[in-house]
Design a protein around this motif. Structure first.
Motif, PDB file in Angstrom:
ATOM      1  N   LYS A  41     -46.757 -68.306  35.168  1.00 55.74           N
ATOM      2  CA  LYS A  41     -46.727 -66.819  35.052  1.00 55.74           C
ATOM      3  C   LYS A  41     -45.253 -66.685  34.917  1.00 55.74           C
ATOM      4  O   LYS A  41     -44.988 -65.188  34.979  1.00 55.74           O
ATOM      5  CB  LYS A  41     -47.244 -66.410  36.517  1.00 55.74           C
ATOM      6  CG  LYS A  41     -48.375 -66.404  36.830  1.00 55.74           C
ATOM      7  CD  LYS A  41     -49.136 -65.003  36.218  1.00 55.74           C
ATOM      8  CE  LYS A  41     -50.551 -64.737  36.871  1.00 55.74           C
ATOM      9  NZ  LYS A  41     -50.705 -63.487  37.576  1.00 55.74           N
ATOM     10  N   ASN A  42     -44.519 -67.397  34.170  1.00 52.41           N
ATOM     11  CA  ASN A  42     -43.157 -67.492  33.855  1.00 52.41           C
ATOM     12  C   ASN A  42     -41.947 -66.834  34.956  1.00 52.41           C
ATOM     13  O   ASN A  42     -41.368 -65.879  34.715  1.00 52.41           O
ATOM     14  CB  ASN A  42     -43.114 -66.470  32.662  1.00 52.41           C
ATOM     15  CG  ASN A  42     -43.958 -66.917  31.354  1.00 52.41           C
ATOM     16  OD1 ASN A  42     -43.700 -68.123  31.157  1.00 52.41           O
ATOM     17  ND2 ASN A  42     -44.683 -66.077  30.749  1.00 52.41           N
ATOM     18  N   ILE A  43     -42.559 -67.369  36.033  1.00 54.22           N
ATOM     19  CA  ILE A  43     -41.661 -66.935  37.258  1.00 54.22           C
ATOM     20  C   ILE A  43     -40.560 -68.126  37.315  1.00 54.22           C
ATOM     21  O   ILE A  43     -40.838 -69.437  37.481  1.00 54.22           O
ATOM     22  CB  ILE A  43     -42.607 -66.782  38.485  1.00 54.22           C
ATOM     23  CG1 ILE A  43     -43.524 -65.768  38.161  1.00 54.22           C
ATOM     24  CG2 ILE A  43     -41.604 -66.755  39.861  1.00 54.22           C
ATOM     25  CD1 ILE A  43     -44.616 -65.832  39.518  1.00 54.22           C
ATOM     26  N   GLU A  80     -38.823 -65.388  48.838  1.00 55.77           N
ATOM     27  CA  GLU A  80     -38.514 -66.637  49.432  1.00 55.77           C
ATOM     28  C   GLU A  80     -39.749 -66.896  50.207  1.00 55.77           C
ATOM     29  O   GLU A  80     -40.408 -65.981  51.013  1.00 55.77           O
ATOM     30  CB  GLU A  80     -37.358 -66.623  50.368  1.00 55.77           C
ATOM     31  CG  GLU A  80     -36.240 -66.372  49.529  1.00 55.77           C
ATOM     32  CD  GLU A  80     -34.833 -66.568  50.467  1.00 55.77           C
ATOM     33  OE1 GLU A  80     -33.644 -66.467  50.153  1.00 55.77           O
ATOM     34  OE2 GLU A  80     -34.900 -66.361  51.576  1.00 55.77           O
ATOM     35  N   GLY A  81     -39.952 -68.105  50.559  1.00 58.03           N
ATOM     36  CA  GLY A  81     -41.068 -68.380  51.478  1.00 58.03           C
ATOM     37  C   GLY A  81     -41.669 -69.806  51.198  1.00 58.03           C
ATOM     38  O   GLY A  81     -41.109 -70.458  50.260  1.00 58.03           O
ATOM     39  N   TYR A  82     -42.285 -70.334  52.421  1.00 55.57           N
ATOM     40  CA  TYR A  82     -43.031 -71.520  52.319  1.00 55.57           C
ATOM     41  C   TYR A  82     -44.275 -71.354  51.629  1.00 55.57           C
ATOM     42  O   TYR A  82     -45.005 -70.387  51.812  1.00 55.57           O
ATOM     43  CB  TYR A  82     -43.282 -72.112  53.838  1.00 55.57           C
ATOM     44  CG  TYR A  82     -44.214 -73.181  53.652  1.00 55.57           C
ATOM     45  CD1 TYR A  82     -43.462 -74.390  53.770  1.00 55.57           C
ATOM     46  CD2 TYR A  82     -45.713 -73.353  53.598  1.00 55.57           C
ATOM     47  CE1 TYR A  82     -44.454 -75.605  53.608  1.00 55.57           C
ATOM     48  CE2 TYR A  82     -46.397 -74.451  53.742  1.00 55.57           C
ATOM     49  CZ  TYR A  82     -45.628 -75.837  53.500  1.00 55.57           C
ATOM     50  OH  TYR A  82     -46.346 -77.076  53.368  1.00 55.57           O
ATOM     51  N   PRO A  83     -44.435 -72.299  50.521  1.00 54.19           N
ATOM     52  CA  PRO A  83     -45.745 -72.012  49.636  1.00 54.19           C
ATOM     53  C   PRO A  83     -46.997 -72.402  50.152  1.00 54.19           C
ATOM     54  O   PRO A  83     -47.901 -73.162  49.758  1.00 54.19           O
ATOM     55  CB  PRO A  83     -45.462 -73.079  48.557  1.00 54.19           C
ATOM     56  CG  PRO A  83     -44.468 -74.309  49.158  1.00 54.19           C
ATOM     57  CD  PRO A  83     -43.679 -73.414  50.089  1.00 54.19           C
ATOM     58  N   PRO A  88     -42.719 -61.892  40.587  1.00 53.64           N
ATOM     59  CA  PRO A  88     -41.087 -61.508  40.711  1.00 53.64           C
ATOM     60  C   PRO A  88     -40.592 -62.169  39.501  1.00 53.64           C
ATOM     61  O   PRO A  88     -41.158 -63.248  38.933  1.00 53.64           O
ATOM     62  CB  PRO A  88     -40.782 -61.894  42.012  1.00 53.64           C
ATOM     63  CG  PRO A  88     -41.519 -63.249  42.277  1.00 53.64           C
ATOM     64  CD  PRO A  88     -42.930 -62.871  41.606  1.00 53.64           C
ATOM     65  N   GLU A  89     -39.148 -61.828  39.469  1.00 53.02           N
ATOM     66  CA  GLU A  89     -38.194 -62.774  38.712  1.00 53.02           C
ATOM     67  C   GLU A  89     -38.187 -64.220  39.095  1.00 53.02           C
ATOM     68  O   GLU A  89     -37.870 -64.970  38.144  1.00 53.02           O
ATOM     69  CB  GLU A  89     -37.155 -62.041  38.306  1.00 53.02           C
ATOM     70  CG  GLU A  89     -37.037 -61.100  37.425  1.00 53.02           C
ATOM     71  CD  GLU A  89     -37.680 -59.690  37.923  1.00 53.02           C
ATOM     72  OE1 GLU A  89     -38.514 -58.965  37.078  1.00 53.02           O
ATOM     73  OE2 GLU A  89     -37.648 -59.568  39.231  1.00 53.02           O
ATOM     74  N   GLN A  90     -37.838 -64.248  40.319  1.00 58.07           N
ATOM     75  CA  GLN A  90     -37.474 -65.636  41.065  1.00 58.07           C
ATOM     76  C   GLN A  90     -38.627 -65.759  42.299  1.00 58.07           C
ATOM     77  O   GLN A  90     -38.564 -64.781  43.110  1.00 58.07           O
ATOM     78  CB  GLN A  90     -36.250 -65.672  41.322  1.00 58.07           C
ATOM     79  CG  GLN A  90     -35.772 -66.930  41.755  1.00 58.07           C
ATOM     80  CD  GLN A  90     -34.173 -66.952  41.988  1.00 58.07           C
ATOM     81  OE1 GLN A  90     -33.510 -67.689  41.116  1.00 58.07           O
ATOM     82  NE2 GLN A  90     -33.760 -66.594  42.957  1.00 58.07           N
TER      83      GLN A  90
END
Length: 238
Positions: free
Chosen positions: A124-126, A70-73, A86-88
């Motif tokens: 990246k398929n995330i 999680e986080g601010y992009p 990561p997966e998500q």
């Protein structure tokens, strides 16, 4: 089936209070999975007051279930996620000084920005989830960004659960139905606990994942980590 992702930020907070590596964050993540957690969540912040960027790289090596960052992009966050894959990834609108997440995205106002960020992660398929308030309009606009899921910010539900749980959950039911209509997945998190989780799960259609940290780690101080994870799993399976 609704999955339980354990947010281990608070373990890092305890570790950082004394320096060193006690409690061991990596061992905690491994044990959470061994005890039944179906995911591990971390939320690194710019000041690294709990999860450090180095922790994220270390955890990627050991997490065998679903790794959710999680986080601010910001630029540094985007680089971290693209490196770790990561997966998500869950996008939150927190400013750097925020103590904890306190609101969801305005997905209408930030439409262009979110689309650009999501495209980078999809390359990246995330899988991407956007943190939103239980607002039907915000869910609809989130769906047009290309996001895979939304995560409903559940603090308002948790705060009002004891006084009027039926009223507290109404906007979440409505938001969940819109997510289903728009064809996007649904996560939830923030202040969910052993007290309010079961009612939330039973009333929210299509709930794929709950991310729980503060309450779960606090409960583990009383009940032990393995028993606590099993207690939470029972609440979402009941």
């Amino acid at each position: 089936m609704t999955k339980l992702s354990v947010n281990i930020n608070k373990i890092a907070t305890i570790r950082n209070a004394r320096g060193g590596n006690t409690p061991n964050l990596v061992e905690t993540a491994i044990n959470c999975e061994r005890f039944g957690a179906q995911g591990i969540t971390v939320h690194p912040r710019p000041d690294e007051r709990h999860i450090r960027y180095a922790d994220v790289y270390d955890l990627k090596k050991v997490v065998k279930t679903e790794f959710n960052i999680e986080g601010y992009p910001s630029e540094s966050f985007i680089k971290l996620v693209l490196d770790v894959v990561p997966e998500q990834v869950t996008l939150v609108p927190d400013p750097p000084e925020a103590i904890t997440s306190s609101a969801g995205w305005d997905t209408e106002k930030n439409q262009v920005f979110l689309k650009e960020v999501i495209a980078k992660f999809h390359a990246k398929n995330i899988r991407v989830s956007i943190f939103v308030n239980p607002d039907e309009n915000m869910v609809r606009h989130a769906a047009t960004t290309g996001t895979d899921r939304v995560e409903l910010y559940t603090e308002p539900y948790a705060s009002n659960y004891e006084t009027d749980k039926e009223t507290a959950i109404e906007p979440f039911i409505a938001a969940a139905k819109v997510a289903m209509e728009c064809g996007i997945g649904l996560n939830a998190g923030h202040d969910l606990s052993l007290v309010n989780l079961e009612f939330f799960k039973k009333n929210i259609p299509g709930l794929l994942e709950v991310s729980i940290g503060h309450a779960l780690i606090s409960d583990a101080l009383y009940y032990g980590l393995e028993n606590t994870i099993q207690l939470y799993l029972r609440k979402i399976k009941s």
